[in-house]
Scaffold this active site. Structure first.
Site, PDB file in Angstrom:
ATOM      1  N   GLY A 279      10.969  -2.719   5.436  1.00 29.82           N
ATOM      2  CA  GLY A 279      10.200  -3.962   5.527  1.00 29.82           C
ATOM      3  C   GLY A 279       9.738  -4.393   4.132  1.00 29.82           C
ATOM      4  O   GLY A 279       9.929  -5.540   3.714  1.00 29.82           O
ATOM      5  N   HIS A 280       9.150  -3.441   3.405  1.00 34.28           N
ATOM      6  CA  HIS A 280       8.744  -3.740   2.029  1.00 34.28           C
ATOM      7  C   HIS A 280       9.968  -4.133   1.193  1.00 34.28           C
ATOM      8  O   HIS A 280       9.914  -5.073   0.397  1.00 34.28           O
ATOM      9  CB  HIS A 280       8.089  -2.518   1.376  1.00 34.28           C
ATOM     10  CG  HIS A 280       6.847  -2.030   2.060  1.00 34.28           C
ATOM     11  ND1 HIS A 280       6.794  -0.843   2.762  1.00 34.28           N
ATOM     12  CD2 HIS A 280       5.603  -2.570   2.147  1.00 34.28           C
ATOM     13  CE1 HIS A 280       5.570  -0.672   3.235  1.00 34.28           C
ATOM     14  NE2 HIS A 280       4.828  -1.705   2.890  1.00 34.28           N
TER      15      HIS A 280
ATOM     16  N   MET B 112       0.838  -1.197   0.000  1.00 39.12           N
ATOM     17  CA  MET B 112       0.000   0.000   0.000  1.00 39.12           C
ATOM     18  C   MET B 112       0.877   1.252   0.000  1.00 39.12           C
ATOM     19  O   MET B 112       0.424   2.336   0.379  1.00 39.12           O
ATOM     20  CB  MET B 112      -0.939  -0.008   1.199  1.00 39.12           C
ATOM     21  CG  MET B 112      -1.892  -1.203   1.145  1.00 39.12           C
ATOM     22  SD  MET B 112      -3.427  -0.940   2.031  1.00 39.12           S
ATOM     23  CE  MET B 112      -2.822  -0.668   3.676  1.00 39.12           C
ATOM     24  N   GLY B 113       2.128   1.110  -0.424  1.00 45.69           N
ATOM     25  CA  GLY B 113       3.009   2.276  -0.527  1.00 45.69           C
ATOM     26  C   GLY B 113       3.525   2.734   0.826  1.00 45.69           C
ATOM     27  O   GLY B 113       3.502   1.979   1.798  1.00 45.69           O
ATOM     28  N   ALA B 114       3.979   4.014   0.866  1.00 44.21           N
ATOM     29  CA  ALA B 114       4.704   4.527   2.043  1.00 44.21           C
ATOM     30  C   ALA B 114       5.790   3.515   2.401  1.00 44.21           C
ATOM     31  O   ALA B 114       5.884   3.024   3.522  1.00 44.21           O
ATOM     32  CB  ALA B 114       3.757   4.801   3.222  1.00 44.21           C
ATOM     33  N   LEU B 115       6.589   3.224   1.394  1.00 46.81           N
ATOM     34  CA  LEU B 115       7.497   2.074   1.459  1.00 46.81           C
ATOM     35  C   LEU B 115       8.630   2.289   2.451  1.00 46.81           C
ATOM     36  O   LEU B 115       9.123   3.399   2.623  1.00 46.81           O
ATOM     37  CB  LEU B 115       8.065   1.792   0.063  1.00 46.81           C
ATOM     38  CG  LEU B 115       7.011   1.444  -0.985  1.00 46.81           C
ATOM     39  CD1 LEU B 115       7.666   1.252  -2.350  1.00 46.81           C
ATOM     40  CD2 LEU B 115       6.211   0.208  -0.597  1.00 46.81           C
TER      41      LEU B 115
ATOM     42  N   ARG C 142       2.696   3.042   9.320  1.00 48.61           N
ATOM     43  CA  ARG C 142       1.992   3.863  10.304  1.00 48.61           C
ATOM     44  C   ARG C 142       2.950   4.457  11.347  1.00 48.61           C
ATOM     45  O   ARG C 142       2.551   5.351  12.099  1.00 48.61           O
ATOM     46  CB  ARG C 142       0.907   3.057  11.006  1.00 48.61           C
ATOM     47  CG  ARG C 142      -0.260   2.706  10.094  1.00 48.61           C
ATOM     48  CD  ARG C 142      -1.382   2.027  10.870  1.00 48.61           C
ATOM     49  NE  ARG C 142      -2.563   1.828  10.060  1.00 48.61           N
ATOM     50  CZ  ARG C 142      -2.807   0.759   9.309  1.00 48.61           C
ATOM     51  NH1 ARG C 142      -1.929  -0.220   9.254  1.00 48.61           N
ATOM     52  NH2 ARG C 142      -3.928   0.661   8.601  1.00 48.61           N
TER      53      ARG C 142
ATOM     54  N   GLY D 125       4.571 -10.300   4.130  1.00 44.86           N
ATOM     55  CA  GLY D 125       5.349 -10.186   5.355  1.00 44.86           C
ATOM     56  C   GLY D 125       4.650 -10.836   6.537  1.00 44.86           C
ATOM     57  O   GLY D 125       3.427 -10.724   6.695  1.00 44.86           O
TER      58      GLY D 125
ATOM     59  N   ASP E 166       2.124  -9.150   9.199  1.00 42.02           N
ATOM     60  CA  ASP E 166       0.671  -9.347   9.114  1.00 42.02           C
ATOM     61  C   ASP E 166       0.423 -10.855   9.073  1.00 42.02           C
ATOM     62  O   ASP E 166       0.039 -11.416   8.047  1.00 42.02           O
ATOM     63  CB  ASP E 166       0.134  -8.644   7.873  1.00 42.02           C
ATOM     64  CG  ASP E 166       0.444  -7.160   7.908  1.00 42.02           C
ATOM     65  OD1 ASP E 166      -0.270  -6.429   8.597  1.00 42.02           O
ATOM     66  OD2 ASP E 166       1.437  -6.738   7.288  1.00 42.02           O
TER      67      ASP E 166
HETATM   68  P1  AMP Z   1       1.458  -2.848   3.548  1.00 40.84           P
HETATM   69  O1  AMP Z   1       1.998  -1.844   2.570  1.00 40.84           O
HETATM   70  O2  AMP Z   1       1.550  -2.410   4.962  1.00 40.84           O
HETATM   71  O3  AMP Z   1       0.122  -3.393   3.145  1.00 40.84           O
HETATM   72  O4  AMP Z   1       2.456  -4.066   3.475  1.00 40.84           O
HETATM   73  C1  AMP Z   1       2.752  -4.704   2.253  1.00 40.84           C
HETATM   74  C2  AMP Z   1       3.474  -5.988   2.544  1.00 40.84           C
HETATM   75  O5  AMP Z   1       4.671  -5.699   3.258  1.00 40.84           O
HETATM   76  C3  AMP Z   1       2.657  -6.935   3.435  1.00 40.84           C
HETATM   77  O6  AMP Z   1       2.845  -8.264   2.988  1.00 40.84           O
HETATM   78  C4  AMP Z   1       3.255  -6.710   4.789  1.00 40.84           C
HETATM   79  O7  AMP Z   1       3.125  -7.832   5.644  1.00 40.84           O
HETATM   80  C5  AMP Z   1       4.708  -6.463   4.435  1.00 40.84           C
HETATM   81  N1  AMP Z   1       5.376  -5.745   5.514  1.00 40.84           N
HETATM   82  C6  AMP Z   1       4.987  -4.576   6.093  1.00 40.84           C
HETATM   83  N2  AMP Z   1       5.817  -4.248   7.099  1.00 40.84           N
HETATM   84  C7  AMP Z   1       6.737  -5.252   7.181  1.00 40.84           C
HETATM   85  C8  AMP Z   1       7.854  -5.518   8.028  1.00 40.84           C
HETATM   86  N3  AMP Z   1       8.203  -4.692   9.012  1.00 40.84           N
HETATM   87  N4  AMP Z   1       8.575  -6.634   7.808  1.00 40.84           N
HETATM   88  C9  AMP Z   1       8.231  -7.494   6.800  1.00 40.84           C
HETATM   89  N5  AMP Z   1       7.193  -7.305   5.978  1.00 40.84           N
HETATM   90  C10 AMP Z   1       6.457  -6.205   6.157  1.00 40.84           C
END
Ligand code: AMP
Length: 281
Positions: free
Chosen positions: A35-36, A29-32, A187, A146, A149
């Site tokens: 972790g991403h 969902m961006g705001a990379l 966040r 990741g 979640d």
């Molecule tokens: P999001 O943009 O938050 O929807 O995350 C996109 C993907 O990145 C999802 O599969 C998340 O589980 C993964 N993700 C987000 N934060 C982390 C993190 N700290 N470590 C590993 N994967 C992550």
């Protein structure tokens, strides 16, 4: 790297890519953040072509304020993706993904009923909607998610089973953390400096609970984690459940599962943080 905004263009590019080799998809969902990037790095190593989607999916937000305040940093995201060696950044509009409202209701079963499913009604159905569309648009060889979640991965596996995505490998990736243990999250930027300084207490307490668990019952360990975190300023545990890693169902005793995982959500001020820990190796 090419930025692609339409489904038609994405499909055309990926038809060519698939003819040449494997395709790895990383939905975001961006705001990379790093972790991403850890998911993208893994996808880069394992696939000939890497596509990263950047789409803040409205159907998975059950709280309009959360959707409205979700950070959006497209330019910075595109620069990061370019630097990470991504081939295609798929950054569609809401209308492109949902030309008409998606009324599908997925029968996700027990994995989606507890924890996030109970706290955020409709959230996982929205996740299933968007990920099933992304899988259809990209037909990837592998898709990367990741473990931050943790429950989401179980839900996506269930969706893939229901929808018959058989030739697609779902790859779990470990949680990437700040040096002080805080799980990276888009966040986190919403935390004030004071909140940011106490937020690592979540990961620290979960880690300390591994030692406590040697002598405490499961119920005692759960309560210890909740009480310890709630003693910090700003922090309010929403839930802490110890579940089986496959079924996501809460267990009553340590012996009830070979792979117990503790899943937590904590409000730090009004920022909802999630984390988890494995109690088995
Ligand atoms: P999001 O943009 O938050 O929807 O995350 C996109 C993907 O990145 C999802 O599969 C998340 O589980 C993964 N993700 C987000 N934060 C982390 C993190 N700290 N470590 C590993 N994967 C992550």
């Amino acid at each position: 790297m090419e930025i692609i905004r339409t489904v038609a263009e994405l499909k055309a590019k990926l038809d060519d890519a698939r003819a040449r080799g494997s395709v790895g998809l990383v939905p975001t969902m961006g705001a990379l953040h790093a972790g991403h990037l850890s998911l993208i790095e893994r996808a880069r190593k394992e696939n000939d072509t890497v596509v990263v989607s950047v789409f803040v999916n409205p159907t998975q937000f059950n709280n309009p304020t959360d959707l409205a305040t979700y950070p959006r940093t497209e330019e910075a995201d595109a620069a990061l993706l370019e630097g990470a060696g991504v081939d295609y950044a798929f950054i569609p509009s809401v209308d492109e993904v949902y030309p008409e409202p998606d009324t599908r209701v997925f029968d996700l079963g027990p994995v989606a009923e507890v924890m996030e499913g109970a706290m955020r009604p409709g959230h996982f159905n929205g996740v299933a909607q968007v990920v099933s569309k992304l899988f259809r648009f990209t037909e990837p060889t592998r898709a990367y998610f990741g473990e931050k979640d943790f429950q989401q991965i179980a839900v996506i596996r269930k969706m893939a089973e229901i929808e018959g995505f058989k030739n697609l490998e779902i790859v779990d990736c470990p949680i990437k953390r700040e040096a002080d243990g805080l799980a990276l999250s888009s966040r986190n930027v919403r935390l004030s400096a004071e909140q940011r300084s106490v937020a690592p207490a979540i990961a620290m307490t979960l880690r300390a609970s591994l030692i406590k668990a040697r002598d405490m019952s499961l119920a005692e360990t759960k309560q210890w984690v909740i009480d310890t975190i709630n003693r910090y300023p700003f922090m309010q545990v929403e839930y802490y459940e110890i579940v089986d890693a496959l079924t996501m169902q809460p267990i009553a005793e340590w012996s009830d599962s070979e792979r117990p995982v503790g899943c937590i959500t904590v409000f730090c001020g009004d920022v909802r943080l999630i984390d988890n820990i494995k109690y088995s190796l």
